[in-house]
Design an enzyme around this catalytic site. Structure first.
Site, PDB file in Angstrom:
ATOM      1  N   GLY A 168       0.825  -1.203   0.000  1.00 32.51           N
ATOM      2  CA  GLY A 168       0.000   0.000   0.000  1.00 32.51           C
ATOM      3  C   GLY A 168       0.857   1.249   0.000  1.00 32.51           C
ATOM      4  O   GLY A 168       1.983   1.269  -0.509  1.00 32.51           O
ATOM      5  N   GLY A 169       0.315   2.285   0.630  1.00 32.19           N
ATOM      6  CA  GLY A 169       1.019   3.563   0.664  1.00 32.19           C
ATOM      7  C   GLY A 169       2.370   3.463   1.335  1.00 32.19           C
ATOM      8  O   GLY A 169       3.239   4.309   1.113  1.00 32.19           O
ATOM      9  N   GLY A 402      20.863  11.888 -32.059  1.00 33.55           N
ATOM     10  CA  GLY A 402      20.455  12.485 -30.785  1.00 33.55           C
ATOM     11  C   GLY A 402      21.152  11.816 -29.627  1.00 33.55           C
ATOM     12  O   GLY A 402      21.458  12.462 -28.613  1.00 33.55           O
ATOM     13  N   ALA A 403      21.422  10.525 -29.792  1.00 32.97           N
ATOM     14  CA  ALA A 403      22.058   9.795 -28.692  1.00 32.97           C
ATOM     15  C   ALA A 403      23.473  10.329 -28.428  1.00 32.97           C
ATOM     16  O   ALA A 403      23.947  10.316 -27.292  1.00 32.97           O
ATOM     17  CB  ALA A 403      22.074   8.308 -28.996  1.00 32.97           C
TER      18      ALA A 403
HETATM   19  C1  HXC Z   1      -2.380  -4.164  12.808  1.00 36.52           C
HETATM   20  C2  HXC Z   1      -1.400  -6.048  11.972  1.00 36.52           C
HETATM   21  C3  HXC Z   1      -1.298  -5.458  10.685  1.00 36.52           C
HETATM   22  C4  HXC Z   1      -1.797  -4.132  10.542  1.00 36.52           C
HETATM   23  C5  HXC Z   1      -0.464  -7.421  10.567  1.00 36.52           C
HETATM   24  N1  HXC Z   1      -0.859  -7.261  11.824  1.00 36.52           N
HETATM   25  N2  HXC Z   1      -0.715  -6.321   9.844  1.00 36.52           N
HETATM   26  N3  HXC Z   1      -1.911  -5.406  13.005  1.00 36.52           N
HETATM   27  N4  HXC Z   1      -2.323  -3.535  11.631  1.00 36.52           N
HETATM   28  N5  HXC Z   1      -1.720  -3.497   9.376  1.00 36.52           N
HETATM   29  C6  HXC Z   1      -0.748  -8.218  12.910  1.00 36.52           C
HETATM   30  C7  HXC Z   1      -1.617  -9.419  12.671  1.00 36.52           C
HETATM   31  O1  HXC Z   1      -2.924  -9.189  13.126  1.00 36.52           O
HETATM   32  C8  HXC Z   1      -0.900 -10.460  13.492  1.00 36.52           C
HETATM   33  O2  HXC Z   1      -1.234 -10.282  14.838  1.00 36.52           O
HETATM   34  C9  HXC Z   1       0.556 -10.089  13.352  1.00 36.52           C
HETATM   35  O3  HXC Z   1       0.542  -8.728  12.919  1.00 36.52           O
HETATM   36  C10 HXC Z   1       1.270 -10.898  12.317  1.00 36.52           C
HETATM   37  O4  HXC Z   1       0.483 -10.905  11.139  1.00 36.52           O
HETATM   38  P1  HXC Z   1       0.105 -12.249  10.372  1.00 36.52           P
HETATM   39  O5  HXC Z   1      -1.034 -11.920   9.467  1.00 36.52           O
HETATM   40  O6  HXC Z   1      -0.066 -13.374  11.332  1.00 36.52           O
HETATM   41  O7  HXC Z   1       1.443 -12.514   9.558  1.00 36.52           O
HETATM   42  P2  HXC Z   1       1.604 -13.105   8.107  1.00 36.52           P
HETATM   43  O8  HXC Z   1       0.762 -14.301   7.931  1.00 36.52           O
HETATM   44  O9  HXC Z   1       3.074 -13.244   7.910  1.00 36.52           O
HETATM   45  O10 HXC Z   1       1.034 -11.970   7.123  1.00 36.52           O
HETATM   46  C11 HXC Z   1       1.665 -10.712   7.084  1.00 36.52           C
HETATM   47  C12 HXC Z   1       0.831  -9.739   6.258  1.00 36.52           C
HETATM   48  C13 HXC Z   1      -0.636  -9.721   6.818  1.00 36.52           C
HETATM   49  C14 HXC Z   1       0.838 -10.166   4.795  1.00 36.52           C
HETATM   50  C15 HXC Z   1       1.488  -8.387   6.377  1.00 36.52           C
HETATM   51  O11 HXC Z   1      -0.594  -9.533   8.247  1.00 36.52           O
HETATM   52  C16 HXC Z   1      -1.448  -8.634   6.239  1.00 36.52           C
HETATM   53  O12 HXC Z   1      -1.995  -8.754   5.122  1.00 36.52           O
HETATM   54  N6  HXC Z   1      -1.628  -7.537   6.989  1.00 36.52           N
HETATM   55  C17 HXC Z   1      -2.449  -6.430   6.608  1.00 36.52           C
HETATM   56  C18 HXC Z   1      -1.763  -5.672   5.511  1.00 36.52           C
HETATM   57  C19 HXC Z   1      -2.551  -4.455   5.144  1.00 36.52           C
HETATM   58  O13 HXC Z   1      -3.557  -4.507   4.427  1.00 36.52           O
HETATM   59  N7  HXC Z   1      -2.124  -3.324   5.709  1.00 36.52           N
HETATM   60  C20 HXC Z   1      -2.715  -2.047   5.463  1.00 36.52           C
HETATM   61  C21 HXC Z   1      -2.144  -1.620   4.120  1.00 36.52           C
HETATM   62  S1  HXC Z   1      -2.694  -0.086   3.673  1.00 36.52           S
HETATM   63  P3  HXC Z   1      -1.506 -11.520  15.809  1.00 36.52           P
HETATM   64  O14 HXC Z   1      -1.670 -10.908  17.132  1.00 36.52           O
HETATM   65  O15 HXC Z   1      -2.729 -12.180  15.292  1.00 36.52           O
HETATM   66  O16 HXC Z   1      -0.295 -12.386  15.678  1.00 36.52           O
HETATM   67  C22 HXC Z   1      -1.554   0.888   4.292  1.00 36.52           C
HETATM   68  C23 HXC Z   1      -1.850   2.284   4.012  1.00 36.52           C
HETATM   69  C24 HXC Z   1      -0.633   3.136   4.147  1.00 36.52           C
HETATM   70  O17 HXC Z   1      -0.631   0.519   4.872  1.00 36.52           O
HETATM   71  C25 HXC Z   1      -0.978   4.470   3.597  1.00 36.52           C
HETATM   72  C26 HXC Z   1       0.163   5.387   3.612  1.00 36.52           C
HETATM   73  C27 HXC Z   1      -0.161   6.655   2.935  1.00 36.52           C
END
Ligand code: HXC
Length: 506
Positions: A168-169, A402-403
């Site tokens: 994402g971002g 040009g290159a």
């Molecule tokens: C809070 C999070 C988290 C998040 C993971 N965790 N991402 N907690 N916010 N964004 C937590 C999980 O709940 C989990 O907690 C622990 O971290 C480990 O994650 P797992 O899913 O068990 O690990 P894994 O299977 O390795 O998968 C990793 C992952 C997945 C692919 C990153 O966690 C995931 O898809 N997370 C969400 C990604 C996402 O959509 N993020 C937002 C993106 S948008 P527990 O306690 O259960 O172990 C964004 C916007 C930014 O970031 C904008 C900027 C301008």
């Protein structure tokens, strides 16, 4: 009862120990912890941690019961080869390294310190992105990090290492930095993941195919380096830093060399006499730089142009070189993006640019024209012209159309232009020229004018007569001529007209 000191020692130990089960999970996934990564990256025992006891301030969704000292980022400073660097590492073992507002504050603190002290900053990314429970507070944190990335651009080197997910971002902080490192099969960057892609575009692709290290170092050009393992990748970061100054007022570190002043005369036979025969420009570069060591950047992306660092007589130089061994070294959209950004990096950080030119022209065709080769190609001209660092050019064989102009010619501001005796500097190659000018004449007549054209233009003398080439040199003289030219241009003083900033074609 424990004394204050004993309590502190205990808290400190707990903060550093982290969560054993989650550390085990991280190891099982084939990844190091944030602390292990920092340990490996920095000179032994030099890491000084800041904000070790920071905790997040969120109580939504039960997060008030899940607080860990330091939250999900480990930050501070240390040394690489004895030089100060700042570092922050997302800690995946704490809520997936997700970015809380307090994590963002920790990061911004070291970003500001790095800028103030004029030292490089390295980000070790392994994060689930914005901490979902914190909503817009987390998003604001990203905004503050991007702001700092942009303000620091061109002042201190900024390096991003992707060691896990970066989605994402969150991708835009690395994208705003100077160099991105990724690890084979362990790091991923994408704006939207495979599930969203499937829903929106119906494309089925896994995360490696969508945004793995191989994709970003060969197809998208997002990342500059790919490492086999985390260890390998972190050691490459150290290697890169050895070529960089600490900030834009500093010079890159000089290393003594015992290499001879001149190259062997064998080099005079290196370039094939037949201009249509390829050769490997890397070999030529390696035969003239200190220790034969060329540290290539973006090796897998747009290989028809080479970019990277090396040293000549101990001084760091940035090299831009056409690669005749790949698509005859033709210029295209990707070569323009790759070289222009590298040239601008060198210019920001006082690194002289040496260009090795063997270029047949720009790649023709609808893909290139419709993809915007005009605006992309313009970036190379802009970057070379704008660069005020010493610029030295060696035409090793072809320099057409040009290159020729674009590739650091005298006309776009090079300080010293060399050409080998076999250089061909003209509007185009002899066959193309004769076919345009004499398309209705007999083959015999064509052959005659082809020979005439060859005599007139397939050499560097016309350009040397006009002063566009300063010296015609033998390939074996390249090293000594570069040493002289770098020495002579060392005191170069040039600045562009005062302006807020230019408007580079993007
Ligand atoms: C809070 C999070 C988290 C998040 C993971 N965790 N991402 N907690 N916010 N964004 C937590 C999980 O709940 C989990 O907690 C622990 O971290 C480990 O994650 P797992 O899913 O068990 O690990 P894994 O299977 O390795 O998968 C990793 C992952 C997945 C692919 C990153 O966690 C995931 O898809 N997370 C969400 C990604 C996402 O959509 N993020 C937002 C993106 S948008 P527990 O306690 O259960 O172990 C964004 C916007 C930014 O970031 C904008 C900027 C301008």
């Amino acid at each position: 009862m424990k004394s204050a000191n004993e309590k502190f020692i205990e808290l400190n130990r707990l903060a550093e120990a982290g969560n054993a089960a989650r550390i085990e999970k991280q190891h099982q996934a084939g990844k190091m912890t944030a602390r292990e990564r920092i340990e490996l990256l920095l000179d032994k025992g030099t890491f000084v941690e800041i904000d070790k006891f920071v905790i997040h301030q969120c109580s939504n969704f039960g997060l008030d019961k899940s607080k860990q000292a330091g939250d999900g980022v480990i930050s501070g400073y240390g040394k690489i080869d004895g030089r100060l660097v700042y570092v922050y590492a997302y800690d995946f073992t704490v809520l997936g390294g997700s970015l809380s507002r307090t994590n963002a504050n920790k990061i911004v603190k070291v970003q500001k310190l790095a800028l103030k002290m004029g030292a490089p900053i390295i980000a070790l990314n392994d994060s689930g992105g914005a901490r979902i429970q914190e909503g817009v507070s987390s998003l604001s944190g990203y905004g503050d990090i991007f702001y700092q990335n942009t303000i620091s651009s061109g002042v201190i080197p900024q390096i991003s290492v992707i060691l896990g997910p970066c989605a994402g971002g969150a991708c835009y902080s690395p994208a705003l930095t100077d160099f991105i490192f990724m690890v084979k099969e362990h790091s991923h960057m994408f704006v939207t993941g495979p599930d969203v892609v499937k829903t929106v575009t119906h494309e089925e692709i896994d995360k490696e195919g969508l945004g793995g290290a191989a994709v970003h170092t060969t197809k998208s050009g997002v990342a500059h380096f790919i490492g086999e393992t985390e260890e390998d990748t972190l050691l490459m970061v150290r290697e890169l830093l050895a070529f960089l100054p600490s900030n834009n007022m500093d010079d890159a570190p000089k290393l003594p060399t015992t290499d001879a002043y001149s190259s062997s005369s064998d080099l005079d036979n290196f370039i094939p006499a037949d201009p249509s025969k390829p050769y490997d420009m890397v070999e030529l570069i390696e035969s003239v730089v200190d220790g034969g060591y060329f540290f290539e950047i973006m090796e897998g992306f747009a290989p028809n142009i080479l970019t990277g660092f090396a040293r000549i007589d101990g001084k760091v130089i940035g090299i831009v070189a056409n690669q005749p061994a790949y698509q005859a070294g033709v210029l295209d959209i990707d070569t323009a993006d790759k070289s222009a950004r590298f040239i601008r990096f060198c210019d920001c950080f006082n690194i002289p640019i040496v260009s090795f030119v063997d270029v047949p022209g720009f790649l023709p065709g609808c893909t290139q024209e419709h993809g915007g080769i005009i605006r992309h190609g313009a970036k190379i001209v802009y970057a070379y012209v704008e660069a005020t660092v010493p610029k030295i050019t060696i035409i090793t064989r072809k320099a057409y159309g040009g290159a020729y102009i674009v590739m650091s010619s005298k006309h776009t501001g090079a300080d010293i232009n060399f050409a080998y005796p076999n250089a061909e500097i003209a509007v185009m190659g002899q066959d193309g020229a004769v076919n345009i000018l004499y398309k209705n004449v007999s083959d015999e007549e064509k052959e005659k004018v082809r020979k005439e054209y060859e005599e007139e233009f397939s050499n560097p003398y016309r350009a040397a007569e006009l002063g566009y080439i300063d010296e015609i040199i033998l390939p074996s003289q390249t090293r000594e001529k570069l040493i002289q030219a770098l020495d002579m241009t060392h005191t170069k003083i040039r600045s562009n007209p005062a302006k807020k900033h230019g408007n580079i074609p993007l």
